[in-house]
Design a protein around this motif. Structure first.
Motif, PDB file in Angstrom:
ATOM      1  N   ILE A 174      -5.185  95.830  34.459  1.00  0.00           N
ATOM      2  CA  ILE A 174      -5.662  94.457  34.618  1.00  0.00           C
ATOM      3  C   ILE A 174      -4.447  93.555  34.823  1.00  0.00           C
ATOM      4  CG2 ILE A 174      -7.712  94.849  33.192  1.00  0.00           C
ATOM      5  CD1 ILE A 174      -6.298  93.213  30.963  1.00  0.00           C
ATOM      6  N   GLY A 175      -4.672  92.384  35.377  1.00  0.00           N
ATOM      7  CA  GLY A 175      -3.593  91.442  35.621  1.00  0.00           C
ATOM      8  C   GLY A 175      -3.213  90.684  34.358  1.00  0.00           C
ATOM      9  N   ALA A 176      -2.006  90.134  34.372  1.00  0.00           N
ATOM     10  CA  ALA A 176      -1.535  89.346  33.240  1.00  0.00           C
ATOM     11  C   ALA A 176      -0.607  88.259  33.746  1.00  0.00           C
ATOM     12  CB  ALA A 176      -0.807  90.222  32.221  1.00  0.00           C
ATOM     13  N   SER A 177      -0.683  87.108  33.123  1.00  0.00           N
ATOM     14  CA  SER A 177       0.241  86.009  33.369  1.00  0.00           C
ATOM     15  C   SER A 177       0.939  85.717  32.056  1.00  0.00           C
ATOM     16  CB  SER A 177      -0.510  84.764  33.863  1.00  0.00           C
ATOM     17  OG  SER A 177       0.387  83.724  34.191  1.00  0.00           O
ATOM     18  N   LEU A 178       2.270  85.683  32.075  1.00  0.00           N
ATOM     19  CA  LEU A 178       3.052  85.610  30.846  1.00  0.00           C
ATOM     20  C   LEU A 178       4.062  84.481  30.936  1.00  0.00           C
ATOM     21  CD1 LEU A 178       3.858  89.440  30.753  1.00  0.00           C
ATOM     22  CD2 LEU A 178       1.926  88.300  29.615  1.00  0.00           C
ATOM     23  N   GLU A 179       3.918  83.485  30.067  1.00  0.00           N
ATOM     24  CA  GLU A 179       4.916  82.412  29.971  1.00  0.00           C
ATOM     25  C   GLU A 179       5.715  82.652  28.698  1.00  0.00           C
ATOM     26  OE1 GLU A 179       5.157  77.629  29.404  1.00  0.00           O
ATOM     27  OE2 GLU A 179       3.711  78.393  30.861  1.00  0.00           O
ATOM     28  N   LEU A 180       6.992  82.992  28.856  1.00  0.00           N
ATOM     29  CA  LEU A 180       7.776  83.522  27.741  1.00  0.00           C
ATOM     30  C   LEU A 180       8.951  82.603  27.410  1.00  0.00           C
ATOM     31  CD1 LEU A 180       7.583  87.218  28.977  1.00  0.00           C
ATOM     32  CD2 LEU A 180       5.957  85.969  27.528  1.00  0.00           C
ATOM     33  N   GLY A 181      10.035  83.171  26.904  1.00  0.00           N
ATOM     34  CA  GLY A 181      11.129  82.368  26.380  1.00  0.00           C
ATOM     35  C   GLY A 181      12.029  81.776  27.446  1.00  0.00           C
ATOM     36  N   GLY A 182      13.016  81.023  26.988  1.00  0.00           N
ATOM     37  CA  GLY A 182      13.972  80.409  27.904  1.00  0.00           C
ATOM     38  C   GLY A 182      15.242  80.010  27.185  1.00  0.00           C
ATOM     39  N   LYS A 183      16.297  79.873  27.943  1.00  0.00           N
ATOM     40  CA  LYS A 183      17.564  79.319  27.449  1.00  0.00           C
ATOM     41  C   LYS A 183      18.017  78.348  28.527  1.00  0.00           C
ATOM     42  CE  LYS A 183      20.830  79.281  24.266  1.00  0.00           C
ATOM     43  NZ  LYS A 183      20.563  78.834  22.880  1.00  0.00           N
ATOM     44  N   ASN A 184      17.287  77.248  28.637  1.00  0.00           N
ATOM     45  CA  ASN A 184      17.356  76.356  29.785  1.00  0.00           C
ATOM     46  C   ASN A 184      18.648  75.545  29.815  1.00  0.00           C
ATOM     47  OD1 ASN A 184      14.604  77.107  30.451  1.00  0.00           O
ATOM     48  ND2 ASN A 184      14.004  75.823  28.733  1.00  0.00           N
ATOM     49  N   ALA A 185      19.152  75.337  31.027  1.00  0.00           N
ATOM     50  CA  ALA A 185      20.440  74.672  31.214  1.00  0.00           C
ATOM     51  C   ALA A 185      20.278  73.349  31.951  1.00  0.00           C
ATOM     52  CB  ALA A 185      21.391  75.576  31.991  1.00  0.00           C
ATOM     53  N   MET A 186      21.168  72.411  31.621  1.00  0.00           N
ATOM     54  CA  MET A 186      21.287  71.146  32.344  1.00  0.00           C
ATOM     55  C   MET A 186      22.689  71.083  32.927  1.00  0.00           C
ATOM     56  SD  MET A 186      20.691  67.324  30.849  1.00  0.00           S
ATOM     57  CE  MET A 186      21.516  65.892  31.549  1.00  0.00           C
ATOM     58  N   LEU A 187      22.764  70.839  34.222  1.00  0.00           N
ATOM     59  CA  LEU A 187      24.035  70.818  34.940  1.00  0.00           C
ATOM     60  C   LEU A 187      24.335  69.390  35.382  1.00  0.00           C
ATOM     61  CD1 LEU A 187      26.450  72.169  36.293  1.00  0.00           C
ATOM     62  CD2 LEU A 187      24.936  72.831  38.177  1.00  0.00           C
ATOM     63  N   VAL A 188      25.412  68.831  34.848  1.00  0.00           N
ATOM     64  CA  VAL A 188      25.859  67.485  35.206  1.00  0.00           C
ATOM     65  C   VAL A 188      26.889  67.615  36.321  1.00  0.00           C
ATOM     66  CG1 VAL A 188      26.923  65.355  34.368  1.00  0.00           C
ATOM     67  CG2 VAL A 188      25.461  66.720  32.834  1.00  0.00           C
ATOM     68  N   LEU A 189      26.644  66.990  37.469  1.00  0.00           N
ATOM     69  CA  LEU A 189      27.601  67.036  38.573  1.00  0.00           C
ATOM     70  C   LEU A 189      28.640  65.924  38.430  1.00  0.00           C
ATOM     71  CD1 LEU A 189      25.336  67.923  41.632  1.00  0.00           C
ATOM     72  CD2 LEU A 189      26.311  69.395  39.860  1.00  0.00           C
ATOM     73  N   ASP A 190      29.715  66.038  39.204  1.00  0.00           N
ATOM     74  CA  ASP A 190      30.852  65.138  39.002  1.00  0.00           C
ATOM     75  C   ASP A 190      30.599  63.712  39.455  1.00  0.00           C
ATOM     76  OD1 ASP A 190      30.840  65.542  41.727  1.00  0.00           O
ATOM     77  OD2 ASP A 190      32.742  66.655  41.774  1.00  0.00           O
ATOM     78  N   ASP A 191      29.473  63.462  40.134  1.00  0.00           N
ATOM     79  CA  ASP A 191      29.160  62.092  40.555  1.00  0.00           C
ATOM     80  C   ASP A 191      28.005  61.498  39.744  1.00  0.00           C
ATOM     81  OD1 ASP A 191      27.119  63.683  41.497  1.00  0.00           O
ATOM     82  OD2 ASP A 191      26.969  62.678  43.441  1.00  0.00           O
ATOM     83  N   ALA A 192      27.658  62.127  38.631  1.00  0.00           N
ATOM     84  CA  ALA A 192      26.500  61.673  37.850  1.00  0.00           C
ATOM     85  C   ALA A 192      26.757  60.325  37.197  1.00  0.00           C
ATOM     86  CB  ALA A 192      26.149  62.706  36.784  1.00  0.00           C
ATOM     87  N   ASP A 193      25.703  59.529  37.053  1.00  0.00           N
ATOM     88  CA  ASP A 193      25.745  58.279  36.299  1.00  0.00           C
ATOM     89  C   ASP A 193      25.711  58.648  34.813  1.00  0.00           C
ATOM     90  OD1 ASP A 193      24.533  56.106  34.688  1.00  0.00           O
ATOM     91  OD2 ASP A 193      24.345  55.057  36.602  1.00  0.00           O
ATOM     92  N   ILE A 194      26.790  58.366  34.099  1.00  0.00           N
ATOM     93  CA  ILE A 194      26.929  58.840  32.723  1.00  0.00           C
ATOM     94  C   ILE A 194      25.848  58.269  31.814  1.00  0.00           C
ATOM     95  CG2 ILE A 194      28.402  58.817  30.666  1.00  0.00           C
ATOM     96  CD1 ILE A 194      29.282  60.778  32.774  1.00  0.00           C
ATOM     97  N   SER A 195      25.576  56.980  31.913  1.00  0.00           N
ATOM     98  CA  SER A 195      24.595  56.365  31.021  1.00  0.00           C
ATOM     99  C   SER A 195      23.206  56.958  31.258  1.00  0.00           C
ATOM    100  CB  SER A 195      24.571  54.849  31.237  1.00  0.00           C
ATOM    101  OG  SER A 195      23.593  54.246  30.413  1.00  0.00           O
ATOM    102  N   ARG A 196      22.810  57.031  32.519  1.00  0.00           N
ATOM    103  CA  ARG A 196      21.489  57.578  32.831  1.00  0.00           C
ATOM    104  C   ARG A 196      21.403  59.051  32.449  1.00  0.00           C
ATOM    105  NH1 ARG A 196      18.666  58.309  38.816  1.00  0.00           N
ATOM    106  NH2 ARG A 196      16.654  59.044  38.019  1.00  0.00           N
ATOM    107  N   THR A 197      22.483  59.786  32.680  1.00  0.00           N
ATOM    108  CA  THR A 197      22.481  61.215  32.374  1.00  0.00           C
ATOM    109  C   THR A 197      22.427  61.462  30.870  1.00  0.00           C
ATOM    110  OG1 THR A 197      23.738  61.637  34.395  1.00  0.00           O
ATOM    111  CG2 THR A 197      23.692  63.390  32.749  1.00  0.00           C
ATOM    112  N   ALA A 198      23.131  60.642  30.100  1.00  0.00           N
ATOM    113  CA  ALA A 198      23.074  60.792  28.639  1.00  0.00           C
ATOM    114  C   ALA A 198      21.670  60.507  28.122  1.00  0.00           C
ATOM    115  CB  ALA A 198      24.094  59.871  27.980  1.00  0.00           C
ATOM    116  N   ASP A 199      21.032  59.494  28.680  1.00  0.00           N
ATOM    117  CA  ASP A 199      19.638  59.224  28.308  1.00  0.00           C
ATOM    118  C   ASP A 199      18.754  60.406  28.674  1.00  0.00           C
ATOM    119  OD1 ASP A 199      20.192  56.678  27.319  1.00  0.00           O
ATOM    120  OD2 ASP A 199      19.745  55.683  29.227  1.00  0.00           O
ATOM    121  N   GLY A 200      18.990  60.950  29.874  1.00  0.00           N
ATOM    122  CA  GLY A 200      18.193  62.087  30.319  1.00  0.00           C
ATOM    123  C   GLY A 200      18.397  63.315  29.460  1.00  0.00           C
TER     124      GLY A 200
END
Length: 533
Positions: A266-292
């Motif tokens: 039978i079929g199965a759909s599985l939503e499992l764990g994560g170790k999610n990352a946020m990548l700040v680029l060198d042109d990011a707006d610091i204030s907005r990014t910190a809030d985010g």
């Protein structure tokens, strides 16, 4: 979408964590009575995370109860599938309206069962309203018979149909008790299936509330049923009766379910764990990014499958970003209140508090630096832990690679973008990621290089989560299957009906096979020349 102003709940007491007046003994008994069990069933008591006090007394389902639930579901599913999509649509849209009109009940229950803040609970209310509306209004198009290209143009009439699987098992987690319970059941129901669901016992009241509202909206009895119990007790029966399995939980459990589903074909759909990352680029707006970053890391005290646990920041921006992010983190209001006054609530279970504490203590003991938080807060309640920011985390520390699932984030500097992307992708998980930049096209190009089922640019997770028509799910150890348009199609069996008119691939009477092969060869060459698909 309704707003926070629609909330009419008031506290029964000024004592932090005191239950609101909507949660009465009578209301709890009414919800508990919706569990599929037999008279005299064993009982289990859940506790309120804010205070540790007893919350609900619930009956426990046995394997025999689960088997009975499937029997009822199969009986009810036949007539449910025979209803028109328009009739099912009207039920889901009435449910949509009831959820918004009585949202204070759901908000109270979610806070009482999970310890999350009201603002985080409201995100679940809005999510379920969006989900119900989307599947109600799009099911007819998504499930409609589709013409497909036939083998021989004009002579082959081919149609793709979608039939319901039958009875779907949904096993939903404690961290998002409305979004994950109702959100996975609604498309299965809209596709014409019946559902037998096991919500996590700790947060089963919220799932039972959703079931109650669906019945008020017109769902026939037996089509959606709830059972309660430990997976070790009733998991086998849930698998044995299923025509399809929808599971959200740990990767280890997901692997076992995938193996068992494979044995049953039978079929199965599985939503499992994560170790999610946020990548700040060198042109990011610091204030907005910190809030985010704050919005990305600490919703539901970090107990969100798509929340961020790893932050990668260019060396040139590190000091500025770290100062801004740590300052915002330290200012977060931590507490227990059935209103919108708190930024972060508490963890849901003692086991989760133990995991978070162990991860932080292990990291600090091996040399990590705490920039904010770092400790539990028993003065606020038994399961509170401060939003925590760490630097100097190394591979020998437990939380470097392992999911913490709590209000803890680690920050890593990087020198060049290729290095950063390599480190972001250096995980067996692949659920969600976030990229921050002033340059949208650049951000989208970087996002496409990240191995994750969803990647948000200049947003934590809500942009992808709210794009409900788009697929959402994990890669690698984060699971298989998707929400969105695929979220209803996965609950169906596709069928091809091909009607051959006049002449097919066999030669007409009197025509030798050798001549017929030449005729077909000429036809195939001609179809290629004219660009036939």
């Amino acid at each position: 979408m309704t707003t926070a102003a629609a909330d009419t709940s008031t506290l029964a007491s000024t004592e932090p964590g005191a239950l609101p007046p909507s949660i009465t003994p009578a209301a709890l008994r009414r919800l508990a009575d919706r569990v599929t069990t037999t008279p005299g069933a064993e009982r289990v008591t859940t506790t309120a995370p804010y205070t540790g006090a007893p919350l609900a007394d619930l009956p426990v389902s046995t394997p025999s109860d689960v088997e009975e639930a499937f029997t009822r579901a199969r009986s009810a599913q036949t007539s449910w599938a025979a209803m028109t999509i328009g009739e099912r649509k009207r039920i889901l849209l009435r449910f949509h309206d009831l959820v918004l009109a009585r949202q204070h009940e759901a908000l109270d229950l979610m806070q009482a069962e999970s310890g999350k803040t009201r603002r985080d609970a409201f995100l679940e209310v809005s999510d379920i309203a969006i989900t119900a509306r989307y599947y109600a209004n799009n099911a007819a198009k998504l499930l409609a018979p589709r013409r497909r290209r036939g083998a021989i143009p004009l002579l082959t009439h081919t149609t793709e149909l979608h039939h319901p699987k039958g009875v779907v098992t949904v096993i939903s987690p404690w961290n998002y008790p409305l979004s994950m319970a109702a959100g996975d059941a609604l498309p299965a129901l809209m596709a014409g299936n019946a559902v037998v669901q096991k919500p996590d016992t700790q947060t089963s009241l919220t799932a039972l509330w959703a079931l109650e509202l669906m019945h008020e909206a017109g769902l026939p009895n037996g089509v959606w049923q709830m059972v309660i119990g430990r997976g070790s007790s009733i998991g086998g029966a849930l698998m044995a009766g299923a025509d399809y399995m929808m599971f959200t939980g740990s990767t280890d459990s997901g692997r076992r379910i995938a193996r068992d589903a494979g044995e049953r074909l039978i079929g199965a759909s599985l939503e499992l764990g994560g170790k999610n990352a946020m990548l700040v680029l060198d042109d990011a707006d610091i204030s907005r990014t910190a809030d985010g970053a704050v919005a990305a890391c600490f919703p539901s005290a970090g107990q969100l499958c798509v929340s961020i646990e790893r932050l990668y920041v260019p060396e040139a921006l590190l000091d500025t970003f770290v100062a801004a992010f740590a300052e915002r983190t330290r200012k977060l209001r931590l507490g227990a209140a059935y209103d919108y006054s708190c930024d972060v609530g508490c963890l849901t279970t003692t086991a989760q508090l133990e995991t978070v504490t162990a991860h932080v203590e292990d990291a600090v003991g091996k040399g990590a630096t705490v920039l904010a938080g770092g400790r539990s807060r028993p003065d606020l309640g038994p399961l509170f832990f401060e939003p925590t920011v760490l630097t100097g985390v190394t591979p020998d520390m437990t939380l470097y690679n392992h999911e913490t699932f709590g209000p803890v984030v680690t920050i890593y500097p990087y020198r060049d973008l290729d290095e950063a992307i390599t480190r972001v992708n250096a995980t067996p998980y692949g659920l969600n990621a976030s990229v921050w930049t002033r340059n949208g096209p650049r951000g989208r190009a970087v996002a496409a290089r990240i191995r994750a089922g969803t990647v948000n640019v200049n947003d934590a997770f809500a942009a992808a989560w709210g794009s409900i028509d788009a697929p959402m799910g994990g890669m690698g150890d984060s699971g298989i299957g998707r929400h969105g348009a695929e979220g209803i199609l996965k609950y169906t069996e596709p069928q091809t009906v091909a009607h051959q008119r006049i002449q097919g691939f066999t030669p007409p009477a009197g025509i030798p096979h050798s001549l017929w092969a030449k005729v077909l060869t000429t036809m195939l060459k001609t179809l290629k020349r004219v660009g036939a698909r």
